[in-house]
Design an enzyme around this catalytic site. Structure first.
Site, mmCIF file in Angstrom:
data_model
loop_
_atom_site.group_PDB
_atom_site.id
_atom_site.type_symbol
_atom_site.label_atom_id
_atom_site.label_comp_id
_atom_site.label_asym_id
_atom_site.label_seq_id
_atom_site.Cartn_x
_atom_site.Cartn_y
_atom_site.Cartn_z
ATOM 1 N N ASN A 70 11.046 -0.782 -5.218
ATOM 2 C CA ASN A 70 10.434 0.049 -6.249
ATOM 3 C C ASN A 70 9.340 -0.758 -6.961
ATOM 4 O O ASN A 70 9.103 -1.910 -6.630
ATOM 5 C CB ASN A 70 11.490 0.582 -7.228
ATOM 6 C CG ASN A 70 12.185 -0.538 -7.972
ATOM 7 O OD1 ASN A 70 11.575 -1.229 -8.770
ATOM 8 N ND2 ASN A 70 13.476 -0.734 -7.682
ATOM 9 N N ARG A 71 8.695 -0.145 -7.931
ATOM 10 C CA ARG A 71 7.488 -0.725 -8.524
ATOM 11 C C ARG A 71 7.753 -1.710 -9.664
ATOM 12 O O ARG A 71 6.814 -2.154 -10.324
ATOM 13 C CB ARG A 71 6.580 0.398 -9.059
ATOM 14 C CG ARG A 71 6.034 1.294 -7.984
ATOM 15 C CD ARG A 71 5.097 2.316 -8.597
ATOM 16 N NE ARG A 71 4.576 3.216 -7.601
ATOM 17 C CZ ARG A 71 3.574 2.939 -6.770
ATOM 18 N NH1 ARG A 71 2.988 1.757 -6.833
ATOM 19 N NH2 ARG A 71 3.166 3.824 -5.887
#
Ligand code: PMT
Length: 216
Positions: free
Chosen positions: A22-23
Site C-alpha cells: 500500500n501507499r
C-alpha cells in the site's frame, strides 16, 4: 514512558518477486517515534519496509508482513506503557504465495486472499495490554463515526482519524490533517507537517497517561 510504535506498510507476498502493498511511506509513524524520543520517552519502532532513515535512539524491528508485525508486537507489547499503531497493515494476504515466479499465461489471474490478524484488535484481548492504546483510522468516508466505532471495538483510549481521500494529505505526504477521537469527545487538529502533528499527538498521549482529560 516506554512506547511501541508501528509504522509503514506491510508487504504480502504473491510470489518471490511480487507482493500486495500500500501507499504508506512510514512518515507519520517515524515522526511520532522522533517526537517521543524528543520528549524523553523510550521507543520501540516496529516498521514495515520504508525508505526513511531509522530515527536515532529508538529500538528498531524491521518487518515485512502483517504476520511478522503481529509477532513482533505480541512479543514486546507487555512491557510497554503506551502503544501507537500508525502502520497501514494489509487486511488480507494471498492464501497460497507461489514458490516460483508466476508466469504470464492466461488472460486473467485470480488470487485468493485470506484475512490477516488484526494487530490493534488483538492488543486488549489476546495480548492482555493494559497500557495506553492509540490506533489510527484511515477513512475515505464517515471519518468520525468510523473512527469512533474502531475506538469502541478495539478498546482504544484514542483513535487518530485521517481522511485519506484528500490529495496531498495522509499517505505518502509530509502533511496530514487529523481528528482526535476520544471516548467522550473529539478534537480536530489543523492541517500541519507530520512532525508538528506528531509533537501535538505525543502531548495528547502524555495527557492521557497523566489522567488529564480535555473533555469539554
Ligand atoms: O505512512 P504515511 O505515508 O506517513 O501515511 C500515514 C498513514 C495514512 C498510513 C497513517 O496516518 C494511518 O492512517 N495509519 C493507519 C492506516 C490503516 O491501516 O488504517 P485502518 O483504518 O485500516 O486500520 C485501523 C487501525 O488498525 C490502524 O491503527 C492500523 O495500524 C491497525 N491495524 C489494521 C489492520 C491490521 N490487520 N492490524 C492493525 O493493527
Amino acid at each position: 514512558m516506554k512506547v511501541l510504535i508501528t509504522a509503514g506498510p506491510t508487504r504480502e507476498p504473491i510470489d518471490p518477486v511480487r507482493f500486495l502493498g500500500n501507499r504508506s511511506s512510514g512518515r507519520m509513524g517515524y515522526a511520532l517515534a522522533e517526537a517521543c524520543v524528543h520528549a524523553g520517552h523510550e521507543v520501540l519502532l516496529v516498521s514495515g519496509p520504508c525508505e526513511l532513515d531509522v530515527p536515532g535512539h529508538v529500538d528498531f524491528i524491521p518487518v515485512e508482513t502483517a504476520a511478522d508485525m503481529f509477532e513482533a508486537v505480541r512479543r514486546h507489547l507487555g512491557r510497554m506503557d503506551a502503544a501507537v499503531f500508525a502502520a497501514a497493515v494489509a487486511d488480507y494476504r494471498p492464501a497460497r504465495p507461489a514458490d516460483r515466479k508466476i508466469k504470464k499465461q492466461a488472460e486473467t489471474l485470480t488470487l485468493e486472499l485470506v484475512r490477516n490478524p488484526d494487530i490493534l484488535g488483538s492488543a486488549r484481548g489476546e495480548f492482555g495490554f493494559r497500557g495506553t492504546l492509540v490506533g489510527f483510522a484511515a477513512e475515505t468516508e464517515s471519518l468520525e463515526a468510523n473512527a469512533r466505532d474502531k475506538l469502541r471495538r478495539k478498546g482504544c483510549d484514542l483513535v487518530i482519524a485521517n481522511d485519506v481521500s484528500r490529495p496531498g494529505l495522509g499517505f505518502e505526504s509530509d502533511r496530514n490533517r487529523v481528528l482526535l477521537v476520544y471516548p467522550d469527545h473529539s478534537e480536530a487538529l489543523p492541517e500541519d507537517d507530520k512532525h508538528q502533528l506528531a509533537h501535538k499527538i505525543v502531548r495528547e498521549i502524555e495527557g492521557l497517561r497523566s489522567g488529564a482529560s480535555k473533555a469539554p
